[in-house]
Motif scaffolding. Sequence first.
Motif, PDB file in Angstrom:
ATOM      1  N   VAL A   2     -19.030 -13.315  16.298  1.00 52.28           N
ATOM      2  CA  VAL A   2     -17.609 -13.349  15.977  1.00 52.28           C
ATOM      3  C   VAL A   2     -17.387 -12.471  14.756  1.00 52.28           C
ATOM      4  O   VAL A   2     -18.171 -12.504  13.807  1.00 52.28           O
ATOM      5  CB  VAL A   2     -17.146 -14.791  15.674  1.00 52.28           C
ATOM      6  N   THR A   3     -16.320 -11.690  14.782  1.00 52.40           N
ATOM      7  CA  THR A   3     -15.998 -10.836  13.649  1.00 52.40           C
ATOM      8  C   THR A   3     -14.492 -10.748  13.496  1.00 52.40           C
ATOM      9  O   THR A   3     -13.747 -11.028  14.433  1.00 52.40           O
ATOM     10  CB  THR A   3     -16.613  -9.430  13.816  1.00 52.40           C
ATOM     11  N   VAL A   4     -14.057 -10.361  12.330  1.00 57.79           N
ATOM     12  CA  VAL A   4     -12.644 -10.155  12.048  1.00 57.79           C
ATOM     13  C   VAL A   4     -12.440  -8.669  11.784  1.00 57.79           C
ATOM     14  O   VAL A   4     -13.098  -8.100  10.912  1.00 57.79           O
ATOM     15  CB  VAL A   4     -12.188 -10.978  10.820  1.00 57.79           C
ATOM     16  N   LEU A   5     -11.549  -8.056  12.556  1.00 56.29           N
ATOM     17  CA  LEU A   5     -11.239  -6.647  12.368  1.00 56.29           C
ATOM     18  C   LEU A   5     -10.059  -6.536  11.414  1.00 56.29           C
ATOM     19  O   LEU A   5      -9.025  -7.162  11.630  1.00 56.29           O
ATOM     20  CB  LEU A   5     -10.907  -5.988  13.710  1.00 56.29           C
ATOM     21  N   GLN A   6     -10.229  -5.774  10.351  1.00 56.72           N
ATOM     22  CA  GLN A   6      -9.214  -5.641   9.313  1.00 56.72           C
ATOM     23  C   GLN A   6      -8.301  -4.452   9.590  1.00 56.72           C
ATOM     24  O   GLN A   6      -8.657  -3.543  10.306  1.00 56.72           O
ATOM     25  CB  GLN A   6      -9.903  -5.428   7.959  1.00 56.72           C
ATOM     26  N   GLY A   7      -7.115  -4.493   8.991  1.00 55.44           N
ATOM     27  CA  GLY A   7      -6.315  -3.280   8.983  1.00 55.44           C
ATOM     28  C   GLY A   7      -4.851  -3.426   9.311  1.00 55.44           C
ATOM     29  O   GLY A   7      -4.028  -2.771   8.688  1.00 55.44           O
ATOM     30  N   HIS A   8      -4.473  -4.233  10.273  1.00 56.20           N
ATOM     31  CA  HIS A   8      -3.057  -4.340  10.609  1.00 56.20           C
ATOM     32  C   HIS A   8      -2.323  -5.123   9.526  1.00 56.20           C
ATOM     33  O   HIS A   8      -2.848  -6.090   8.972  1.00 56.20           O
ATOM     34  CB  HIS A   8      -2.871  -5.012  11.971  1.00 56.20           C
ATOM     35  N   THR A   9      -1.081  -4.709   9.252  1.00 50.36           N
ATOM     36  CA  THR A   9      -0.277  -5.388   8.241  1.00 50.36           C
ATOM     37  C   THR A   9       0.644  -6.436   8.848  1.00 50.36           C
ATOM     38  O   THR A   9       1.233  -7.231   8.124  1.00 50.36           O
ATOM     39  CB  THR A   9       0.576  -4.378   7.450  1.00 50.36           C
ATOM     40  N   LYS A  10       0.780  -6.414  10.181  1.00 53.51           N
ATOM     41  CA  LYS A  10       1.571  -7.415  10.903  1.00 53.51           C
ATOM     42  C   LYS A  10       0.759  -7.889  12.100  1.00 53.51           C
ATOM     43  O   LYS A  10      -0.368  -7.480  12.296  1.00 53.51           O
ATOM     44  CB  LYS A  10       2.907  -6.819  11.347  1.00 53.51           C
ATOM     45  N   ALA A  11       1.351  -8.722  12.927  1.00 57.27           N
ATOM     46  CA  ALA A  11       0.646  -9.336  14.050  1.00 57.27           C
ATOM     47  C   ALA A  11       0.083  -8.304  15.027  1.00 57.27           C
ATOM     48  O   ALA A  11       0.732  -7.302  15.328  1.00 57.27           O
ATOM     49  CB  ALA A  11       1.581 -10.266  14.814  1.00 57.27           C
ATOM     50  N   VAL A  12      -1.114  -8.564  15.516  1.00 60.30           N
ATOM     51  CA  VAL A  12      -1.716  -7.756  16.582  1.00 60.30           C
ATOM     52  C   VAL A  12      -1.138  -8.275  17.896  1.00 60.30           C
ATOM     53  O   VAL A  12      -1.233  -9.457  18.198  1.00 60.30           O
ATOM     54  CB  VAL A  12      -3.252  -7.865  16.570  1.00 60.30           C
ATOM     55  N   THR A  13      -0.528  -7.369  18.663  1.00 63.89           N
ATOM     56  CA  THR A  13       0.153  -7.768  19.900  1.00 63.89           C
ATOM     57  C   THR A  13      -0.506  -7.200  21.150  1.00 63.89           C
ATOM     58  O   THR A  13      -0.105  -7.521  22.257  1.00 63.89           O
ATOM     59  CB  THR A  13       1.626  -7.319  19.855  1.00 63.89           C
ATOM     60  N   ALA A  14      -1.516  -6.336  20.973  1.00 62.25           N
ATOM     61  CA  ALA A  14      -2.215  -5.753  22.122  1.00 62.25           C
ATOM     62  C   ALA A  14      -3.646  -5.423  21.733  1.00 62.25           C
ATOM     63  O   ALA A  14      -3.920  -5.058  20.594  1.00 62.25           O
ATOM     64  CB  ALA A  14      -1.497  -4.486  22.586  1.00 62.25           C
TER      65      ALA A  14
END
Length: 85
Positions: A2-14
């Motif tokens: 399990v990992t967390v991908l960083q970078g988006h400033t708002k919700a990931v929708t796709a």
Amino acid sequence: HVTVLQGHTKAVTAIGLDPAGARVVTGGSDYIVKMYDFAGMTNTMRPFRELEPCGGHQIRQLRFSITGEKILVCPASARPKIIDR
């Protein structure tokens, strides 16, 4: 794993996974598409490429081509785009 991908400033929708399972692409409410390569990823979990392909429209769906060379980006507008990975 399990990992967390960083970078988006708002919700990931796709999110999309290439056919080989080596790369993942994410898009979100911040209008940005981010590309990650599992083999080349460091501990920072940062994308190797990011772009805003749809001029300020939320990304709704992402799909790799069968070869994994192209990505279909479907934004909230009625204008999908095909981009190179």
